[in-house]
Design an enzyme around this catalytic site. Structure first.
Site, PDB file in Angstrom:
ATOM      1  N   ASP A   1     -71.094  52.914 -13.769  1.00  0.00           N
ATOM      2  CA  ASP A   1     -71.755  52.545 -15.024  1.00  0.00           C
ATOM      3  C   ASP A   1     -72.253  53.828 -15.679  1.00  0.00           C
ATOM      4  O   ASP A   1     -73.208  54.452 -15.210  1.00  0.00           O
ATOM      5  CB  ASP A   1     -72.917  51.595 -14.723  1.00  0.00           C
ATOM      6  CG  ASP A   1     -73.627  51.145 -15.992  1.00  0.00           C
ATOM      7  OD1 ASP A   1     -73.283  51.637 -17.089  1.00  0.00           O
ATOM      8  OD2 ASP A   1     -74.532  50.290 -15.884  1.00  0.00           O
TER       9      ASP A   1
ATOM     10  N   ALA B   1     -75.964  57.841 -34.857  1.00  0.00           N
ATOM     11  CA  ALA B   1     -76.647  59.015 -34.297  1.00  0.00           C
ATOM     12  C   ALA B   1     -75.907  59.545 -33.076  1.00  0.00           C
ATOM     13  O   ALA B   1     -75.762  60.766 -32.896  1.00  0.00           O
ATOM     14  CB  ALA B   1     -78.086  58.652 -33.931  1.00  0.00           C
TER      15      ALA B   1
ATOM     16  N   LYS C   1     -72.706  59.233 -32.269  1.00  0.00           N
ATOM     17  CA  LYS C   1     -71.409  59.846 -32.593  1.00  0.00           C
ATOM     18  C   LYS C   1     -71.615  61.187 -33.314  1.00  0.00           C
ATOM     19  O   LYS C   1     -70.857  62.141 -33.092  1.00  0.00           O
ATOM     20  CB  LYS C   1     -70.563  58.887 -33.444  1.00  0.00           C
ATOM     21  CG  LYS C   1     -70.097  57.637 -32.678  1.00  0.00           C
ATOM     22  CD  LYS C   1     -69.284  57.991 -31.449  1.00  0.00           C
ATOM     23  CE  LYS C   1     -68.714  56.758 -30.754  1.00  0.00           C
ATOM     24  NZ  LYS C   1     -67.938  57.081 -29.549  1.00  0.00           N
TER      25      LYS C   1
ATOM     26  N   ASN D   1     -63.948  58.812 -23.905  1.00  0.00           N
ATOM     27  CA  ASN D   1     -63.594  57.671 -24.749  1.00  0.00           C
ATOM     28  C   ASN D   1     -64.588  56.506 -24.615  1.00  0.00           C
ATOM     29  O   ASN D   1     -64.794  55.770 -25.575  1.00  0.00           O
ATOM     30  CB  ASN D   1     -62.179  57.214 -24.366  1.00  0.00           C
ATOM     31  CG  ASN D   1     -61.878  55.817 -24.843  1.00  0.00           C
ATOM     32  OD1 ASN D   1     -61.587  55.600 -26.020  1.00  0.00           O
ATOM     33  ND2 ASN D   1     -61.984  54.828 -23.944  1.00  0.00           N
TER      34      ASN D   1
ATOM     35  N   ILE E   1     -59.475  50.539 -34.893  1.00  0.00           N
ATOM     36  CA  ILE E   1     -58.494  50.136 -33.888  1.00  0.00           C
ATOM     37  C   ILE E   1     -58.767  48.695 -33.464  1.00  0.00           C
ATOM     38  O   ILE E   1     -59.928  48.280 -33.335  1.00  0.00           O
ATOM     39  CB  ILE E   1     -58.592  51.054 -32.641  1.00  0.00           C
ATOM     40  CG1 ILE E   1     -58.775  52.516 -33.047  1.00  0.00           C
ATOM     41  CG2 ILE E   1     -57.357  50.913 -31.761  1.00  0.00           C
ATOM     42  CD1 ILE E   1     -59.286  53.391 -31.917  1.00  0.00           C
TER      43      ILE E   1
ATOM     44  N   TYR F   1     -75.477  53.886 -33.124  1.00  0.00           N
ATOM     45  CA  TYR F   1     -74.066  54.287 -33.040  1.00  0.00           C
ATOM     46  C   TYR F   1     -73.815  55.539 -33.897  1.00  0.00           C
ATOM     47  O   TYR F   1     -73.178  56.499 -33.446  1.00  0.00           O
ATOM     48  CB  TYR F   1     -73.195  53.115 -33.504  1.00  0.00           C
ATOM     49  CG  TYR F   1     -71.710  53.292 -33.251  1.00  0.00           C
ATOM     50  CD1 TYR F   1     -71.218  53.462 -31.963  1.00  0.00           C
ATOM     51  CD2 TYR F   1     -70.792  53.266 -34.305  1.00  0.00           C
ATOM     52  CE1 TYR F   1     -69.852  53.609 -31.725  1.00  0.00           C
ATOM     53  CE2 TYR F   1     -69.435  53.407 -34.078  1.00  0.00           C
ATOM     54  CZ  TYR F   1     -68.971  53.576 -32.792  1.00  0.00           C
ATOM     55  OH  TYR F   1     -67.621  53.722 -32.564  1.00  0.00           O
TER      56      TYR F   1
HETATM   57  P1  NAP Z   1     -63.755  48.765 -26.131  1.00  0.00           P
HETATM   58  O1  NAP Z   1     -62.504  48.003 -26.275  1.00  0.00           O
HETATM   59  O2  NAP Z   1     -65.058  48.074 -26.252  1.00  0.00           O
HETATM   60  O3  NAP Z   1     -63.692  49.594 -24.749  1.00  0.00           O
HETATM   61  C1  NAP Z   1     -64.780  50.382 -24.388  1.00  0.00           C
HETATM   62  C2  NAP Z   1     -64.481  51.095 -23.075  1.00  0.00           C
HETATM   63  O4  NAP Z   1     -65.676  51.836 -22.743  1.00  0.00           O
HETATM   64  C3  NAP Z   1     -64.209  50.118 -21.943  1.00  0.00           C
HETATM   65  O5  NAP Z   1     -63.171  50.590 -21.112  1.00  0.00           O
HETATM   66  C4  NAP Z   1     -65.524  50.106 -21.187  1.00  0.00           C
HETATM   67  O6  NAP Z   1     -65.311  49.914 -19.790  1.00  0.00           O
HETATM   68  C5  NAP Z   1     -66.075  51.501 -21.441  1.00  0.00           C
HETATM   69  N1  NAP Z   1     -67.518  51.467 -21.296  1.00  0.00           N
HETATM   70  C6  NAP Z   1     -68.410  50.888 -22.138  1.00  0.00           C
HETATM   71  N2  NAP Z   1     -69.631  50.939 -21.589  1.00  0.00           N
HETATM   72  C7  NAP Z   1     -69.494  51.567 -20.392  1.00  0.00           C
HETATM   73  C8  NAP Z   1     -70.389  51.890 -19.343  1.00  0.00           C
HETATM   74  N3  NAP Z   1     -71.695  51.559 -19.404  1.00  0.00           N
HETATM   75  N4  NAP Z   1     -69.918  52.538 -18.254  1.00  0.00           N
HETATM   76  C9  NAP Z   1     -68.606  52.843 -18.162  1.00  0.00           C
HETATM   77  N5  NAP Z   1     -67.711  52.559 -19.111  1.00  0.00           N
HETATM   78  C10 NAP Z   1     -68.154  51.905 -20.212  1.00  0.00           C
HETATM   79  O7  NAP Z   1     -63.845  49.938 -27.225  1.00  0.00           O
HETATM   80  P2  NAP Z   1     -62.704  50.781 -27.986  1.00  0.00           P
HETATM   81  O8  NAP Z   1     -62.596  50.226 -29.340  1.00  0.00           O
HETATM   82  O9  NAP Z   1     -61.506  50.931 -27.132  1.00  0.00           O
HETATM   83  O10 NAP Z   1     -63.495  52.156 -28.132  1.00  0.00           O
HETATM   84  C11 NAP Z   1     -63.103  53.353 -27.468  1.00  0.00           C
HETATM   85  C12 NAP Z   1     -63.809  54.502 -28.169  1.00  0.00           C
HETATM   86  O11 NAP Z   1     -63.360  54.582 -29.523  1.00  0.00           O
HETATM   87  C13 NAP Z   1     -65.334  54.340 -28.246  1.00  0.00           C
HETATM   88  O12 NAP Z   1     -65.955  55.588 -28.017  1.00  0.00           O
HETATM   89  C14 NAP Z   1     -65.577  53.894 -29.679  1.00  0.00           C
HETATM   90  O13 NAP Z   1     -66.861  54.242 -30.138  1.00  0.00           O
HETATM   91  C15 NAP Z   1     -64.480  54.654 -30.395  1.00  0.00           C
HETATM   92  N6  NAP Z   1     -64.100  54.097 -31.693  1.00  0.00           N
HETATM   93  C16 NAP Z   1     -63.558  52.867 -31.772  1.00  0.00           C
HETATM   94  C17 NAP Z   1     -63.175  52.371 -33.027  1.00  0.00           C
HETATM   95  C18 NAP Z   1     -62.557  51.008 -33.184  1.00  0.00           C
HETATM   96  O14 NAP Z   1     -62.263  50.618 -34.338  1.00  0.00           O
HETATM   97  N7  NAP Z   1     -62.306  50.268 -32.111  1.00  0.00           N
HETATM   98  C19 NAP Z   1     -63.372  53.142 -34.183  1.00  0.00           C
HETATM   99  C20 NAP Z   1     -63.922  54.422 -34.066  1.00  0.00           C
HETATM  100  C21 NAP Z   1     -64.284  54.881 -32.805  1.00  0.00           C
HETATM  101  P3  NAP Z   1     -66.086  48.863 -18.875  1.00  0.00           P
HETATM  102  O15 NAP Z   1     -66.599  47.771 -19.754  1.00  0.00           O
HETATM  103  O16 NAP Z   1     -65.056  48.434 -17.870  1.00  0.00           O
HETATM  104  O17 NAP Z   1     -67.184  49.651 -18.242  1.00  0.00           O
END
Ligand code: NAP
Length: 247
Positions: free
Chosen positions: A52, A151, A153, A83, A181, A149
């Site tokens: 975690d 702050a 990033k 990520n 995404i 969020y």
């Molecule tokens: P997601 O589908 O919610 O996946 C988030 C990932 O982060 C999961 O694998 C999760 O794993 C892990 N995570 C979250 N909390 C955690 C914790 N406490 N410990 C360990 N792992 C943790 O999100 P995503 O959209 O793929 O986002 C990936 C990155 O892209 C993030 O940094 C997000 O801010 C950035 N982003 C996303 C978008 C978008 O439109 N989706 C846009 C801009 C930036 P577990 O739950 O298994 O721990």
């Protein structure tokens, strides 16, 4: 040999990054709470650490051991993709749970910064190190309801800008906004009450009009960029604004 550490490899963009890296022949260390193994069985080349990342003490304890140094020992190129991230808590200060604010800062900021330092210290002498912090347009523009969020990033952007000035010829680091995404995080955003996130309809519309990018496409673009000659020239970048990358 390329060795890549991907946080949040269990789903979303991180799962697509891990799959693409494995296809490219890299060895991957995935760090998340859940497993990123597919239903078909264990992926060759994928090592997993169940952790975690909101628990900074647990991460510090693991980093103080030898596991990371041992795993990186035969790497010529080390990639770290920070990520894992959370958009929660969403809402004005009046509704934010302070404990949840702390957990978000730990996942979104403390873990990437701790891993960046640890990886640079653990990699073998002479290896090349490339680090991506997965940032967001939200780190560059203020959105109501997303103060935590935005702050967190923004912190990644400035960390990369400062670390890029380290006297380290083997290090390249970029804080990269990936665009919007189609992942669970977007689902969470669409499930937020408008009172907590007034811009929510903008994200509803992106989904409805098919403008959310598929994770495998974003992963391919990100990795092509990360492995290109141009990577690291600017420490803060946006994947949507990159010109064609030079291999
Ligand atoms: P997601 O589908 O919610 O996946 C988030 C990932 O982060 C999961 O694998 C999760 O794993 C892990 N995570 C979250 N909390 C955690 C914790 N406490 N410990 C360990 N792992 C943790 O999100 P995503 O959209 O793929 O986002 C990936 C990155 O892209 C993030 O940094 C997000 O801010 C950035 N982003 C996303 C978008 C978008 O439109 N989706 C846009 C801009 C930036 P577990 O739950 O298994 O721990």
């Amino acid at each position: 040999m390329i060795k890549a550490i991907v946080t949040g490899h269990s789903k979303g963009l991180g799962a697509a990054l891990a799959a693409d890296l494995l296809e490219r022949g890299a060895q991957v260390l995935g760090i998340a709470r859940a497993s990123g193994q597919s239903a078909e069985g264990p992926s060759a080349g994928l090592t997993e650490l169940s952790l975690d990342l909101a628990d900074s003490a647990a991460l510090a304890f693991w980093l103080a051991g030898d596991t990371l140094r041992d795993w990186l020992a035969d790497a010529a190129t080390v990639l770290l993709i920070n990520n894992a991230g959370t958009v929660q808590p969403v809402g004005p200060l009046a509704v934010q749970d302070p404990a949840e604010v702390g957990r978000a800062v730990a996942v979104n900021v403390a873990a990437p910064l701790m891993l960046a330092a640890a990886v640079v210290q653990a990699m073998p002498a002479g290896a090349a190190c490339r680090i991506v912090h997965v940032s967001s347009g939200a780190g560059r523009n203020a959105y109501p309801g997303w103060s935590v969020y935005c702050a967190t990033k923004a912190a990644l952007d400035l960390h990369a800008s400062a670390a890029a000035q380290d006297d380290n010829a083997n290090l390249r680091i970029v804080s990269l906004a990936p665009g919007v995404i189609d992942t669970d995080m977007q689902g969470q955003i669409r499930a937020t009450p408008i009172a907590h996130f007034p811009l929510r309809q903008r994200f509803d519309a992106l989904k409805q009009s098919g403008e959310l990018a598929a994770p495998p496409r974003v992963a391919r673009q990100l990795l092509d960029f990360m492995l290109s000659k141009d990577f690291g020239r600017d420490p803060v970048a946006d994947l949507r604004q990159l010109k064609a990358v030079r291999k």
